[in-house]
Design a protein around this motif. Sequence first.
Motif: not given
Length: 197
Positions: A98-99, A101-102, A105-106, A108, A112
């Motif tokens: 998930t980090q 992804k953060s 990928q800006a 949500a 999500e």
Amino acid sequence: MSRDSSATQARLLEAAYEEFVGHGLAGARVDRIAKNASANKQAIYAYFGSKDDLFDAVLAARIRVLADVTPFTAHDLAAYAGALFDAFIADPDLLRLTQWKSLEQAGASPAERDTHLSKAQDVADVHEVDLDHGMDALMIALAAAQCWFLTPAVIRNPTGRNEEARRAQHREAVVAAVEAMTARITGRPAVQPVTGG
């Protein structure tokens, strides 16, 4: 879908999980994923469309597993934060995914956003506050559950205590902090589940 097709997709998702955890989206290599899954590289594109789509599929699958392990409890955010903490202990790679992804990928996805809004609305309804306060409570609970894993060991264990004992102490602090936060945001003590006695 054939059994062979399902098995190939499952192997690809597992190999992709390991690849994305280790290298992120940008650093991940489709050929490595295919090799580690004992599959043809073209199968990734056939089943998932692109590397980005495969990343999204991996993340969605892991979040479904997390949801099964830690059912959301809007009435007891402290217990939810504690359960998330335990789930991250059991599978720290999920948080790492998930980090990535953060970082890569800006924003949500609509899914999500809908999931978080639904949970925040549940919190708001249960605690009789507005949606903004419900979202604040949810976000703080989620952040509290993650902070142990996002802090270097030398900082999170400054006295050099036994790591397991220190982690248990921190978990207690997470639960207490989320209980206090819930009470502060809602203006009343967090509702505790009824226990037998």
